[in-house]
Motif scaffolding. Structure first.
Motif, PDB file in Angstrom:
ATOM      1  N   ASP A 101       0.846  -1.192   0.000  1.00  0.00           N
ATOM      2  CA  ASP A 101       0.000   0.000   0.000  1.00  0.00           C
ATOM      3  C   ASP A 101       0.884   1.246   0.000  1.00  0.00           C
ATOM      4  OD1 ASP A 101      -2.296   1.576   0.146  1.00  0.00           O
ATOM      5  OD2 ASP A 101      -2.399   1.486   2.329  1.00  0.00           O
ATOM      6  N   TRP A 125      -5.960  -1.081  -3.151  1.00  0.00           N
ATOM      7  CA  TRP A 125      -7.293  -1.373  -2.623  1.00  0.00           C
ATOM      8  C   TRP A 125      -8.280  -1.655  -3.755  1.00  0.00           C
ATOM      9  CZ3 TRP A 125      -8.626  -1.986   2.472  1.00  0.00           C
ATOM     10  CH2 TRP A 125      -7.603  -1.716   3.383  1.00  0.00           C
ATOM     11  N   THR A 162      -3.770  -6.815   2.801  1.00  0.00           N
ATOM     12  CA  THR A 162      -2.712  -5.820   2.618  1.00  0.00           C
ATOM     13  C   THR A 162      -1.486  -6.221   3.415  1.00  0.00           C
ATOM     14  OG1 THR A 162      -3.734  -4.565   4.429  1.00  0.00           O
ATOM     15  CG2 THR A 162      -4.238  -3.875   2.190  1.00  0.00           C
ATOM     16  N   ALA A 204      -1.185  -2.093   4.975  1.00  0.00           N
ATOM     17  CA  ALA A 204      -1.853  -0.817   4.781  1.00  0.00           C
ATOM     18  C   ALA A 204      -1.047   0.280   5.452  1.00  0.00           C
ATOM     19  CB  ALA A 204      -3.264  -0.882   5.360  1.00  0.00           C
TER      20      ALA A 204
END
Length: 282
Positions: free
Chosen positions: A30, A46, A63, A66
């Motif tokens: 991310d 995402w 993820t 994130a």
């Protein structure tokens, strides 16, 4: 670990390929851009994860990790809940403190000093944890606060979808001890192979102590290693079997493999089809 660095049809093919090989999970990073080359092809992870939820049937998605820099914690939790429902309860939320200046710049802010980054992360995960459980949630911390966040529905998984904390600093390990179902590390950048093993073992012991202090069973926190740096089999010094054996001795039970690239695909498939199933059975 799958990078969102290809056209969408190629990413869909790769997701289905990984599921067909029998992997348990597929994660996306991310960042605002590709950390390996900022001018490279790069989609929002995402959005790709939403595609993954619909393009696969069994493999868990999530993820790794994130990035707290890029979005507010309550919004991140609600995105994760949507993906949990979209995937039929297959989503796992990895969260990290973030680091890169260009991620900060992409959202119009200056990089945080280390103390602020750590304080924000402790509040960030507390808010994510609370919002994921649904209902009405408030939190007032050292750096971050939310008031009366209404979340309906909560996670499809109960009591909430799993959280992985990724990182190595003392604060991140303490947060993992308090909240996470899994802790992930890739070892200290620049450390030797022997140093990475020794440091990972000590961090695992610290996580055990902190989890006990927090009133949690240390065995309830999975330990995950993203194969990186001196232990990367693509460098030719250590094979996957050695990586799995050595890190299991340091307390690790899960491994994240990087996308292999064409030159290493045959070995990647061999490990997926022959080595990992035997380890999973044990």
């Amino acid at each position: 670990m799958l990078y969102p660095d290809q056209p969408v049809p190629v990413l869909v093919d790769r997701l289905r390929y990984l599921e067909g090989l029998g992997f348990d999970q597929v994660f996306l990073p991310d960042h605002a851009a590709d950390l390996r080359g900022l001018g490279s092809h790069w989609f929002d992870s995402w959005s790709v994860l939403a595609t993954a939820a619909l393009a696969t049937e069994r493999i868990r998605i999530g993820t790794m990790v994130a990035n707290q820099i890029l979005r507010p914690p309550a919004q991140l939790a609600k995105q994760a809940i949507a993906l949990d429902h979209l995937s039929g309860g297959r989503f796992e939320l990895g969260i990290g403190a973030g680091l890169f200046a260009w991620d900060h710049h992409s959202v119009g802010q200056l990089p945080w000093p280390p103390k602020e980054r750590a304080e924000r992360f402790a509040d960030y995960v507390a808010i994510v944890d609370g919002v994921l459980r649904g209902g009405v949630f408030s939190h007032r911390g050292a750096r971050l606060w939310v008031q009366d966040v209404v979340t309906v529905p909560g996670s499809l998984q109960s009591p909430r979808l799993p959280i992985t904390v990724g990182g190595q600093s003392p604060t991140l390990i303490r947060v993992a001890a308090g909240y996470a179902e899994s802790w992930n590390t890739h070892g200290p950048p620049g450390a030797s192979a022997a140093e990475v093993i020794a440091i990972t073992a000590e961090q695992n012991r610290r996580l055990d102590r902190l989890a006990t202090e927090a009133g949690r069973d240390p065995a309830a926190i999975r330990r995950s290693y993203t194969i990186f740096g001196p232990w990367d089999p693509r460098r030719g010094r250590h094979g996957y079997e050695e990586v799995f054996e050595r890190f299991a001795g340091a307390g690790v039970s899960e491994f994240v493999l990087d996308w292999p690239g064409e030159a290493h695909q045959e070995e990647f498939e061999r490990v997926a089809r022959e080595v990992i199933p035997a380890l999973r059975d044990n």
